[in-house]
Design a protein around this motif. Structure first.
Motif, PDB file in Angstrom:
ATOM      1  N   THR A  75      33.175 -10.906   1.779  1.00  0.00           N
ATOM      2  CA  THR A  75      32.281 -10.100   0.938  1.00  0.00           C
ATOM      3  C   THR A  75      32.390 -10.504  -0.529  1.00  0.00           C
ATOM      4  OG1 THR A  75      33.898  -8.298   0.799  1.00  0.00           O
ATOM      5  CG2 THR A  75      32.202  -8.134   2.511  1.00  0.00           C
ATOM      6  N   ALA A  76      33.581 -10.889  -0.958  1.00  0.00           N
ATOM      7  CA  ALA A  76      33.730 -11.379  -2.337  1.00  0.00           C
ATOM      8  C   ALA A  76      32.965 -12.694  -2.510  1.00  0.00           C
ATOM      9  CB  ALA A  76      35.203 -11.565  -2.677  1.00  0.00           C
ATOM     10  N   PHE A  77      33.053 -13.562  -1.513  1.00  0.00           N
ATOM     11  CA  PHE A  77      32.327 -14.835  -1.531  1.00  0.00           C
ATOM     12  C   PHE A  77      30.820 -14.585  -1.550  1.00  0.00           C
ATOM     13  CE2 PHE A  77      31.007 -18.660   1.221  1.00  0.00           C
ATOM     14  CZ  PHE A  77      30.856 -19.504   0.131  1.00  0.00           C
ATOM     15  N   GLY A 125      23.174  -5.070  -3.668  1.00  0.00           N
ATOM     16  CA  GLY A 125      23.633  -4.813  -2.305  1.00  0.00           C
ATOM     17  C   GLY A 125      24.900  -5.577  -1.963  1.00  0.00           C
ATOM     18  N   GLY A 126      24.981  -6.825  -2.418  1.00  0.00           N
ATOM     19  CA  GLY A 126      26.201  -7.616  -2.190  1.00  0.00           C
ATOM     20  C   GLY A 126      27.399  -7.012  -2.903  1.00  0.00           C
ATOM     21  N   ALA A 127      27.171  -6.530  -4.120  1.00  0.00           N
ATOM     22  CA  ALA A 127      28.255  -5.877  -4.868  1.00  0.00           C
ATOM     23  C   ALA A 127      28.658  -4.571  -4.200  1.00  0.00           C
ATOM     24  CB  ALA A 127      27.819  -5.632  -6.311  1.00  0.00           C
ATOM     25  N   ALA A 128      27.674  -3.815  -3.696  1.00  0.00           N
ATOM     26  CA  ALA A 128      27.981  -2.554  -3.007  1.00  0.00           C
ATOM     27  C   ALA A 128      28.755  -2.800  -1.720  1.00  0.00           C
ATOM     28  CB  ALA A 128      26.686  -1.798  -2.716  1.00  0.00           C
ATOM     29  N   LEU A 129      28.387  -3.837  -0.984  1.00  0.00           N
ATOM     30  CA  LEU A 129      29.103  -4.187   0.243  1.00  0.00           C
ATOM     31  C   LEU A 129      30.549  -4.561  -0.072  1.00  0.00           C
ATOM     32  CD1 LEU A 129      29.257  -4.798   3.288  1.00  0.00           C
ATOM     33  CD2 LEU A 129      28.346  -7.068   2.786  1.00  0.00           C
ATOM     34  N   ALA A 130      30.735  -5.380  -1.093  1.00  0.00           N
ATOM     35  CA  ALA A 130      32.094  -5.762  -1.483  1.00  0.00           C
ATOM     36  C   ALA A 130      32.899  -4.535  -1.913  1.00  0.00           C
ATOM     37  CB  ALA A 130      32.056  -6.805  -2.599  1.00  0.00           C
ATOM     38  N   ALA A 131      32.275  -3.642  -2.673  1.00  0.00           N
ATOM     39  CA  ALA A 131      32.973  -2.425  -3.114  1.00  0.00           C
ATOM     40  C   ALA A 131      33.335  -1.549  -1.924  1.00  0.00           C
ATOM     41  CB  ALA A 131      32.108  -1.659  -4.103  1.00  0.00           C
ATOM     42  N   GLY A 156      41.255  -8.820   6.114  1.00  0.00           N
ATOM     43  CA  GLY A 156      41.416  -9.708   4.955  1.00  0.00           C
ATOM     44  C   GLY A 156      40.299 -10.735   4.891  1.00  0.00           C
ATOM     45  N   LEU A 157      39.896 -11.250   6.047  1.00  0.00           N
ATOM     46  CA  LEU A 157      38.781 -12.192   6.109  1.00  0.00           C
ATOM     47  C   LEU A 157      37.489 -11.516   5.639  1.00  0.00           C
ATOM     48  CD1 LEU A 157      37.472 -14.907   6.918  1.00  0.00           C
ATOM     49  CD2 LEU A 157      37.279 -13.994   9.247  1.00  0.00           C
ATOM     50  N   LEU A 158      37.288 -10.269   6.050  1.00  0.00           N
ATOM     51  CA  LEU A 158      36.090  -9.547   5.630  1.00  0.00           C
ATOM     52  C   LEU A 158      36.103  -9.323   4.121  1.00  0.00           C
ATOM     53  CD1 LEU A 158      33.459  -8.126   6.378  1.00  0.00           C
ATOM     54  CD2 LEU A 158      34.806  -6.050   6.806  1.00  0.00           C
ATOM     55  N   LYS A 159      37.256  -9.009   3.571  1.00  0.00           N
ATOM     56  CA  LYS A 159      37.342  -8.832   2.120  1.00  0.00           C
ATOM     57  C   LYS A 159      36.995 -10.127   1.393  1.00  0.00           C
ATOM     58  CE  LYS A 159      40.626  -6.222   0.343  1.00  0.00           C
ATOM     59  NZ  LYS A 159      41.948  -5.628   0.043  1.00  0.00           N
TER      60      LYS A 159
END
Length: 161
Positions: free
Chosen positions: A48-50, A142-148, A42-45
């Motif tokens: 990555t959104a942040f 890349g940030g969006a891909a990581l979050a996805a 949950g912290l990772l989710k």
């Protein structure tokens, strides 16, 4: 009296949930069926959104800077500190998830993003907008891909061999 077929003995140990895992295609690091996301997922989710949000914010402030907005450069520079915080939180969360049995992919992606961000900072300080702007766009992607990747559940050891 009707004959009953013998019931197989329940399996224990690392391959105990092999049939279920074979059906679902999801295994943990020990080869047994994954019971869900590892600790700190949950912290990772959230991290990555942040991170994706802060990278988008950098793109917005870059647009203001290029448009000639008053204090655009100052705002763009100051929000870069927020990106650093977001990256540190994301890397820490990815390490915790990895140590909890999750995939190494988010950690690797976060570290590559951190290195590219350091290059991005150097390019921004040098004024090389010809490389700084496209790299910024790539970092947002890349940030969006990581979050996805993380939000899609592909980061908790669910890769199939």
């Amino acid at each position: 009296m009707p004959s009953q077929s013998p019931q197989p003995a329940p399996q224990t140990g690392p391959g105990a949930h092999g049939a279920e895992a074979a059906v679902n295609g999801v295994h943990d690091v020990h080869g047994s069926a994954a019971s869900g996301p590892p600790r700190f997922y949950g912290l990772l989710k959230a991290a990555t959104a942040f991170l994706a949000t802060t990278l988008l914010l950098q793109g917005i402030t870059a647009g203001q800077l290029l448009d000639g907005a008053e204090n655009g450069g100052e705002i763009h520079r100051s929000t870069s500190g927020v990106v650093i915080v977001a990256l540190l939180v994301t890397i820490t969360a990815a390490i915790l998830v990895r140590r909890g049995g999750g995939s190494a992919r988010p950690l690797a992606t976060s570290l590559v993003t951190a290195v590219l961000t350091l290059v991005q900072f150097a390019l921004g300080d040098s004024g090389d907008t010809a490389v700084h702007v496209p790299l910024g766009v790539a970092l947002m992607g890349g940030g969006a891909a990581l979050a996805a990747q993380v939000w899609g559940g592909h980061a908790y050891g669910a890769e199939t061999p």
